[in-house]
Design a protein around this motif. Structure first.
Motif, PDB file in Angstrom:
ATOM      1  N   PRO A 173      53.169  26.315  87.551  1.00  0.00           N
ATOM      2  CA  PRO A 173      51.821  25.727  87.541  1.00  0.00           C
ATOM      3  C   PRO A 173      51.874  24.228  87.816  1.00  0.00           C
ATOM      4  O   PRO A 173      52.956  23.645  87.816  1.00  0.00           O
ATOM      5  CB  PRO A 173      51.363  25.995  86.104  1.00  0.00           C
ATOM      6  CG  PRO A 173      52.643  25.904  85.320  1.00  0.00           C
ATOM      7  CD  PRO A 173      53.720  26.468  86.202  1.00  0.00           C
ATOM      8  N   SER A 174      50.739  23.638  88.028  1.00  0.00           N
ATOM      9  CA  SER A 174      50.659  22.200  88.297  1.00  0.00           C
ATOM     10  C   SER A 174      50.998  21.405  87.035  1.00  0.00           C
ATOM     11  O   SER A 174      50.339  21.553  86.007  1.00  0.00           O
ATOM     12  CB  SER A 174      49.246  21.841  88.757  1.00  0.00           C
ATOM     13  OG  SER A 174      49.017  20.449  88.664  1.00  0.00           O
ATOM     14  N   GLY A 175      52.021  20.568  87.125  1.00  0.00           N
ATOM     15  CA  GLY A 175      52.407  19.748  85.977  1.00  0.00           C
ATOM     16  C   GLY A 175      51.360  18.718  85.616  1.00  0.00           C
ATOM     17  O   GLY A 175      51.095  18.467  84.431  1.00  0.00           O
ATOM     18  N   LYS A 203      57.372  27.445  85.658  1.00  0.00           N
ATOM     19  CA  LYS A 203      57.597  26.990  87.031  1.00  0.00           C
ATOM     20  C   LYS A 203      58.937  27.497  87.559  1.00  0.00           C
ATOM     21  O   LYS A 203      59.044  27.933  88.708  1.00  0.00           O
ATOM     22  CB  LYS A 203      57.539  25.456  87.074  1.00  0.00           C
ATOM     23  CG  LYS A 203      57.635  24.875  88.471  1.00  0.00           C
ATOM     24  CD  LYS A 203      57.337  23.372  88.471  1.00  0.00           C
ATOM     25  CE  LYS A 203      55.888  23.102  88.201  1.00  0.00           C
ATOM     26  NZ  LYS A 203      55.498  21.697  88.462  1.00  0.00           N
ATOM     27  N   LYS A 204      59.960  27.453  86.730  1.00  0.00           N
ATOM     28  CA  LYS A 204      61.283  27.919  87.145  1.00  0.00           C
ATOM     29  C   LYS A 204      61.311  29.434  87.320  1.00  0.00           C
ATOM     30  O   LYS A 204      61.998  29.959  88.201  1.00  0.00           O
ATOM     31  CB  LYS A 204      62.334  27.498  86.118  1.00  0.00           C
ATOM     32  CG  LYS A 204      62.498  25.987  85.966  1.00  0.00           C
ATOM     33  CD  LYS A 204      62.951  25.343  87.267  1.00  0.00           C
ATOM     34  CE  LYS A 204      63.161  23.840  87.067  1.00  0.00           C
ATOM     35  NZ  LYS A 204      63.537  23.162  88.339  1.00  0.00           N
ATOM     36  N   ILE A 205      60.571  30.136  86.465  1.00  0.00           N
ATOM     37  CA  ILE A 205      60.552  31.600  86.543  1.00  0.00           C
ATOM     38  C   ILE A 205      59.815  32.077  87.794  1.00  0.00           C
ATOM     39  O   ILE A 205      60.290  32.955  88.524  1.00  0.00           O
ATOM     40  CB  ILE A 205      59.891  32.191  85.284  1.00  0.00           C
ATOM     41  CG1 ILE A 205      60.769  31.925  84.051  1.00  0.00           C
ATOM     42  CG2 ILE A 205      59.658  33.691  85.449  1.00  0.00           C
ATOM     43  CD1 ILE A 205      60.128  32.331  82.745  1.00  0.00           C
ATOM     44  N   PHE A 261      53.680  21.057  78.393  1.00  0.00           N
ATOM     45  CA  PHE A 261      54.375  20.715  79.632  1.00  0.00           C
ATOM     46  C   PHE A 261      55.721  21.439  79.692  1.00  0.00           C
ATOM     47  O   PHE A 261      56.120  21.925  80.754  1.00  0.00           O
ATOM     48  CB  PHE A 261      54.586  19.206  79.710  1.00  0.00           C
ATOM     49  CG  PHE A 261      55.097  18.736  81.041  1.00  0.00           C
ATOM     50  CD1 PHE A 261      54.229  18.488  82.092  1.00  0.00           C
ATOM     51  CD2 PHE A 261      56.455  18.548  81.258  1.00  0.00           C
ATOM     52  CE1 PHE A 261      54.694  18.065  83.324  1.00  0.00           C
ATOM     53  CE2 PHE A 261      56.940  18.125  82.483  1.00  0.00           C
ATOM     54  CZ  PHE A 261      56.055  17.876  83.525  1.00  0.00           C
ATOM     55  N   ALA A 262      56.416  21.524  78.569  1.00  0.00           N
ATOM     56  CA  ALA A 262      57.705  22.204  78.533  1.00  0.00           C
ATOM     57  C   ALA A 262      57.546  23.691  78.852  1.00  0.00           C
ATOM     58  O   ALA A 262      58.341  24.267  79.613  1.00  0.00           O
ATOM     59  CB  ALA A 262      58.355  22.030  77.165  1.00  0.00           C
ATOM     60  N   VAL A 263      56.505  24.319  78.291  1.00  0.00           N
ATOM     61  CA  VAL A 263      56.244  25.732  78.576  1.00  0.00           C
ATOM     62  C   VAL A 263      55.925  25.922  80.056  1.00  0.00           C
ATOM     63  O   VAL A 263      56.392  26.870  80.704  1.00  0.00           O
ATOM     64  CB  VAL A 263      55.084  26.251  77.701  1.00  0.00           C
ATOM     65  CG1 VAL A 263      54.676  27.658  78.131  1.00  0.00           C
ATOM     66  CG2 VAL A 263      55.493  26.237  76.226  1.00  0.00           C
ATOM     67  N   ALA A 285      67.627  29.815  97.988  1.00  0.00           N
ATOM     68  CA  ALA A 285      66.713  29.812  96.851  1.00  0.00           C
ATOM     69  C   ALA A 285      65.276  29.734  97.324  1.00  0.00           C
ATOM     70  O   ALA A 285      64.390  30.398  96.790  1.00  0.00           O
ATOM     71  CB  ALA A 285      67.037  28.647  95.926  1.00  0.00           C
ATOM     72  N   VAL A 286      65.036  28.900  98.350  1.00  0.00           N
ATOM     73  CA  VAL A 286      63.690  28.776  98.898  1.00  0.00           C
ATOM     74  C   VAL A 286      63.246  30.075  99.544  1.00  0.00           C
ATOM     75  O   VAL A 286      62.109  30.499  99.426  1.00  0.00           O
ATOM     76  CB  VAL A 286      63.635  27.612  99.919  1.00  0.00           C
ATOM     77  CG1 VAL A 286      62.293  27.619 100.637  1.00  0.00           C
ATOM     78  CG2 VAL A 286      63.844  26.283  99.201  1.00  0.00           C
ATOM     79  N   GLN A 287      64.180  30.768 100.204  1.00  0.00           N
ATOM     80  CA  GLN A 287      63.844  32.035 100.840  1.00  0.00           C
ATOM     81  C   GLN A 287      63.403  33.079  99.817  1.00  0.00           C
ATOM     82  O   GLN A 287      62.564  33.918 100.088  1.00  0.00           O
ATOM     83  CB  GLN A 287      65.048  32.552 101.628  1.00  0.00           C
ATOM     84  CG  GLN A 287      65.330  31.797 102.926  1.00  0.00           C
ATOM     85  CD  GLN A 287      66.500  32.381 103.682  1.00  0.00           C
ATOM     86  OE1 GLN A 287      67.478  32.808 103.080  1.00  0.00           O
ATOM     87  NE2 GLN A 287      66.403  32.399 104.996  1.00  0.00           N
ATOM     88  N   LEU A 288      63.993  33.031  98.623  1.00  0.00           N
ATOM     89  CA  LEU A 288      63.670  33.987  97.584  1.00  0.00           C
ATOM     90  C   LEU A 288      62.454  33.575  96.767  1.00  0.00           C
ATOM     91  O   LEU A 288      61.975  34.340  95.947  1.00  0.00           O
ATOM     92  CB  LEU A 288      64.878  34.162  96.647  1.00  0.00           C
ATOM     93  CG  LEU A 288      66.116  34.803  97.268  1.00  0.00           C
ATOM     94  CD1 LEU A 288      67.266  34.773  96.274  1.00  0.00           C
ATOM     95  CD2 LEU A 288      65.827  36.240  97.710  1.00  0.00           C
ATOM     96  N   ALA A 289      61.959  32.362  96.967  1.00  0.00           N
ATOM     97  CA  ALA A 289      60.856  31.854  96.171  1.00  0.00           C
ATOM     98  C   ALA A 289      59.545  32.540  96.548  1.00  0.00           C
ATOM     99  O   ALA A 289      59.389  33.099  97.632  1.00  0.00           O
ATOM    100  CB  ALA A 289      60.737  30.342  96.352  1.00  0.00           C
ATOM    101  N   PHE A 290      58.597  32.471  95.629  1.00  0.00           N
ATOM    102  CA  PHE A 290      57.295  33.120  95.799  1.00  0.00           C
ATOM    103  C   PHE A 290      56.403  32.323  96.732  1.00  0.00           C
ATOM    104  O   PHE A 290      56.337  31.099  96.656  1.00  0.00           O
ATOM    105  CB  PHE A 290      56.644  33.267  94.428  1.00  0.00           C
ATOM    106  CG  PHE A 290      55.267  33.845  94.475  1.00  0.00           C
ATOM    107  CD1 PHE A 290      55.060  35.152  94.876  1.00  0.00           C
ATOM    108  CD2 PHE A 290      54.167  33.082  94.131  1.00  0.00           C
ATOM    109  CE1 PHE A 290      53.785  35.686  94.928  1.00  0.00           C
ATOM    110  CE2 PHE A 290      52.887  33.607  94.171  1.00  0.00           C
ATOM    111  CZ  PHE A 290      52.699  34.916  94.570  1.00  0.00           C
TER     112      PHE A 290
END
Length: 214
Positions: free
Chosen positions: A119-121, A89-91, A82-84, A6-11
């Motif tokens: 984004p920064s929470g 963040k997950k996307i 925050f929910a948005v 998952a980390v490898q595929l992350a941006f």
């Protein structure tokens, strides 16, 4: 999918403004006397925004139902923004700077690989408070804006986020919180007016007299 894959595929956000991030963390390295105050503020400083919302509620008790609606809406606005931001963040799934730029200077500890950066929470909470208080009390909103800028800077200073993580948080939080505030002012005022006539009146109205003009 494993955490490693998952980390490898992350941006990798370092391709956007990694050099600016490094410049700021180099400043942190050269100002070690500021490291502890900045690290304490970046987390505990969020309490300031809660205090500002409480002040908004306290002052609204001496105003009208619309003001009280906006005051009670403020934490809902922040929670919505925050929910948005958490969905974004997950996307985006941007890995933290400490994993993309491991040789930079970091004040804060490196979070878990699944704790993404954009984004920064913290900045989302700060910026959302600014927007949530705007219709209620411009003075409190302005104070929140000053602290929000400081909050955003500390997130980069301690190495937790890139500058674009902070900017992105503000871009998401400000309109979401503001629109939520508008919607609740329109649709929840009647409910708050009803509650102010019941057992919750002491929490919603400062005195038994008529509401002050807005």
């Amino acid at each position: 999918m494993t955490v490693h894959s998952a980390v490898q595929l992350a941006f990798d956000g370092s391709t956007i403004d990694g050099s600016l991030f490094t410049s700021i963390t180099n400043f942190a390295r050269d100002t070690t006397w500021l490291n502890t105050p900045m690290e304490v503020w970046t987390n505990l400083g969020l309490g300031v925004f809660a205090i500002l919302m409480l002040m908004g509620w306290w002052n609204a008790r001496r105003r009208d139902t619309t003001a009280m609606t906006l005051a009670l809406a403020a934490p809902v606005c922040v929670a919505t923004a925050f929910a948005v931001a958490e969905v974004a963040k997950k996307i985006v799934a941007e890995v933290r700077p400490c994993r993309s730029l491991p040789h930079d200077y970091f004040v804060a500890a490196c979070p878990a690989p699944s704790d993404y950066a954009f984004p920064s929470g913290h900045t989302t909470t700060a910026a959302a408070t600014v927007a949530a208080l705007f219709l209620l009390d411009r003075r409190l909103s302005a104070i929140a804006a000053i602290f929000a800028v400081l909050e955003g800077f500390t997130r980069v200073y301690v190495g937790a986020h890139y500058p674009h993580d902070v900017l992105g948080a503000a871009i998401i939080a400000l309109p979401v919180a503001f629109l939520t505030s508008l919607a609740l002012r329109r649709y929840a005022t009647g409910l708050i007016d009803s509650l102010s006539r019941g057992v919750l009146r002491p929490l919603l109205v400062a005195s038994t007299g008529a509401h002050a003009a807005y």
